[in-house]
Design an enzyme around this catalytic site. Structure first.
Site, PDB file in Angstrom:
ATOM      1  N   HIS A  18       2.111  13.264   4.187  1.00  0.00           N
ATOM      2  CA  HIS A  18       2.106  12.491   2.987  1.00  0.00           C
ATOM      3  C   HIS A  18       1.183  13.234   1.897  1.00  0.00           C
ATOM      4  O   HIS A  18       0.222  13.923   2.579  1.00  0.00           O
ATOM      5  CB  HIS A  18       1.404  11.079   3.143  1.00  0.00           C
ATOM      6  N   ASP A  61      -4.184  11.243  10.342  1.00  0.00           N
ATOM      7  CA  ASP A  61      -3.756  10.389   9.179  1.00  0.00           C
ATOM      8  C   ASP A  61      -3.094   9.247   9.793  1.00  0.00           C
ATOM      9  O   ASP A  61      -1.822   9.304  10.050  1.00  0.00           O
ATOM     10  CB  ASP A  61      -2.643  11.049   7.872  1.00  0.00           C
ATOM     11  N   GLN A  98      -0.110   5.114   8.772  1.00  0.00           N
ATOM     12  CA  GLN A  98       1.267   4.289   9.055  1.00  0.00           C
ATOM     13  C   GLN A  98       1.199   4.075  10.661  1.00  0.00           C
ATOM     14  O   GLN A  98       2.090   3.487  11.275  1.00  0.00           O
ATOM     15  CB  GLN A  98       2.521   5.093   8.666  1.00  0.00           C
ATOM     16  N   LYS A 157      -1.798  -1.793   3.921  1.00  0.00           N
ATOM     17  CA  LYS A 157      -0.526  -1.485   4.792  1.00  0.00           C
ATOM     18  C   LYS A 157      -0.802  -2.344   6.034  1.00  0.00           C
ATOM     19  O   LYS A 157       0.126  -2.298   6.820  1.00  0.00           O
ATOM     20  CB  LYS A 157      -0.324  -0.130   4.904  1.00  0.00           C
ATOM     21  N   CYS A 181       6.203  10.378  -1.445  1.00  0.00           N
ATOM     22  CA  CYS A 181       4.731  11.325  -1.472  1.00  0.00           C
ATOM     23  C   CYS A 181       4.896  12.009  -0.377  1.00  0.00           C
ATOM     24  O   CYS A 181       3.927  12.578   0.245  1.00  0.00           O
ATOM     25  CB  CYS A 181       3.545  10.242  -1.360  1.00  0.00           C
TER      26      CYS A 181
HETATM   27  C1  PLP Z   1       1.323   8.566   5.939  1.00  0.00           C
HETATM   28  C2  PLP Z   1       0.514   8.152   4.844  1.00  0.00           C
HETATM   29  N1  PLP Z   1      -0.847   8.656   4.436  1.00  0.00           N
HETATM   30  C3  PLP Z   1      -1.463   8.276   3.410  1.00  0.00           C
HETATM   31  C4  PLP Z   1      -1.056   7.428   2.616  1.00  0.00           C
HETATM   32  C5  PLP Z   1      -2.210   6.917   1.592  1.00  0.00           C
HETATM   33  O1  PLP Z   1      -2.447   5.797   1.427  1.00  0.00           O
HETATM   34  P1  PLP Z   1      -3.141   4.902   0.272  1.00  0.00           P
HETATM   35  O2  PLP Z   1      -2.332   5.425  -0.907  1.00  0.00           O
HETATM   36  O3  PLP Z   1      -3.330   3.563   0.777  1.00  0.00           O
HETATM   37  O4  PLP Z   1      -4.389   5.653   0.241  1.00  0.00           O
HETATM   38  C6  PLP Z   1       0.076   6.779   2.720  1.00  0.00           C
HETATM   39  C7  PLP Z   1       0.642   5.699   1.778  1.00  0.00           C
HETATM   40  O5  PLP Z   1       1.913   5.590   1.534  1.00  0.00           O
HETATM   41  C8  PLP Z   1       0.823   7.184   4.128  1.00  0.00           C
HETATM   42  O6  PLP Z   1       2.064   6.465   4.213  1.00  0.00           O
END
Ligand code: PLP
Length: 413
Positions: free
Chosen positions: A125, A202, A205, A228, A368
């Site tokens: 992401h 990260d 998810q 999430k 993203c």
């Molecule tokens: C794999 C992953 N990492 C990071 C993020 C970033 O999350 P946030 O926008 O809540 O900071 C997301 C959000 O879609 C994500 O799916």
């Protein structure tokens, strides 16, 4: 439907989520398949926030009065719950705004110099990609990345060449938000540690969808977002190994994170407070604590099993539709519940719009994860993501909706 066993009492769960009872376009019931973007919130989470504001609203770590003390207890209580949820100590849990800020905290406090390397993957992401690009631009370090296979798995063939004595940190997703792929983070962490590199996962998810234990994963840092995982917006988590956090300089500075302030300079509190400047988001922490309670009561293994069953169903149903290509692994092995796909001859935005007309909420675009889409040979995709409240009937509705979109646009079926 018996071929897809039930692991959760979904009807009882759905009753806790007011948003799921509403109708949307054309009077259709809401079929919410966009939890990968943000989850819906149960009444337990809404009540925790409301009750904080109604009874205990004071500034945590500041007031000498009862409400301030109660707010501190709520805030620190939430930290303890989150820590237990991921197998960490409370002192290793830093509250941030979201996963993005948690990753930036590490990227902006890390020292690096020319010759150092940061290793990421093509599957990331943007939140786990752009901060590392910026770090490399600032410091002269080099960004390297592992590529993905056509199936959407990480290509680990040249892991040995990619992780070397120059590698400073490996940043890798624990579950792709596009393909659902679950890379072998523990194995990558072992390889990184063998070369003296740090590892950040990260987990935006993964923590909401599968049991996660930081010690078993062997990571040094782990980042995720409250919104999430049934919790509120505005609160996220950085787990950091205690000794590493202790050695890190502050990221954002100001009140609540200082020890002594003089005009000439300041000293800072130990972690986690060192990284939490300003009046903290106590109501959001209360909501996140309630979300952790909710998920713990369901049991994360049951949550993962439920999603695996929905994902297996979705992969089967979508495979049967001519002209639909699933991005990523086509079995549930090492794969979570994000199912992205393209429909031949129909733009993802058009697929999303037709589904929306039917009440089915999905996400369209590059989610993203632009480099990942490029690697898989597509500009954009439509993505369905599942959570504790989704049903097998909703998976069928998704498949019916895709067929309807194909007919609507005269696409091959
Ligand atoms: C794999 C992953 N990492 C990071 C993020 C970033 O999350 P946030 O926008 O809540 O900071 C997301 C959000 O879609 C994500 O799916």
């Amino acid at each position: 439907m018996n071929e897809f066993p039930e692991h959760l009492d979904v009807e009882a769960i759905r009753a806790d989520f007011p948003a799921l009872a509403r109708t949307v376009r054309n009077g259709n019931p809401l079929i919410y398949l966009d939890s990968g973007a943000t989850s819906q919130k149960p009444v337990q989470v809404l009540d925790a926030e409301r009750s904080f504001y109604e009874r205990h609203n004071g500034a945590a770590h500041r007031g000498t009065h009862l409400l301030g003390e109660e707010a501190t207890d709520v805030y620190e209580g939430a930290r303890a719950k989150v820590a237990a949820f991921i197998g960490a100590d409370a002192g290793e849990v830093v509250f941030t705004k979201n996963a993005t800020e948690a990753i930036n905290l590490v990227a902006y406090t890390m020292q690096a110099s020319p010759g150092d390397e940061i290793l990421i993957t093509e599957m990331e992401h943007h939140a786990n990609l752009v901060p590392w690009q910026q770090l490399c631009q600032r410091t002269g370090a080099t960004l390297r990345w592992l590529s993905v296979t056509p199936e959407g798995r990480l290509d680990l063939d040249d892991l040995d060449q990619m992780i070397t004595g120059r590698t400073k940190l490996v940043a890798v997703t624990h579950q792709s938000n596009v393909t659902g792929t679950i890379p072998p983070v523990a194995e990558i962490a072992r390889a990184a540690h063998d070369h003296g590199a740090l590892v950040l996962a990260d987990a935006a998810q993964s923590v909401p969808h599968q049991p996660v234990d930081v010690a078993a994963l062997g990571v040094d840092f782990l980042a995720f977002s409250g919104h999430k995982m049934l919790g509120p917006y505005g609160i996220g988590v950085l787990f950091g190994r205690a000794d590493l956090l202790e050695a890190m300089p502050p990221f954002l500075t100001g009140g609540s994170m200082i020890e002594v302030v003089r005009m000439e300079g300041s000293t800072f509190l130990p972690p986690p407070q060192r990284f939490e400047p300003g009046v903290p988001a106590v109501a959001e922490a209360a909501g996140l604590g309630a979300a952790v309670d909710y998920l713990s009561a369901l049991g994360m293994s049951a949550v993962a099993a439920h999603e695996e069953s929905l994902t297996a169903h979705a992969l089967d149903a979508l495979r049967e539709i001519n002209g639909v290509r699933i991005l990523g692994p086509d079995t549930t092995k090492d794969r979570g519940g994000a199912v992205a796909f393209e429909v031949e001859g129909v733009h993802p935005h058009d697929v999303g719009q037709v589904l929306d007309e039917l009440g089915v909420a999905v996400r369209t675009g590059h989610h993203c994860a632009w480099p990942l889409h490029r690697a898989l040979g597509v500009q954009a995709s439509t993505r369905a993501t599942f959570y504790v409240y989704n049903t097998h009937a909703e998976v069928e509705a998704l498949a019916d909706g895709i067929r309807y979109a194909q007919r609507f646009f005269g696409a091959r079926q």
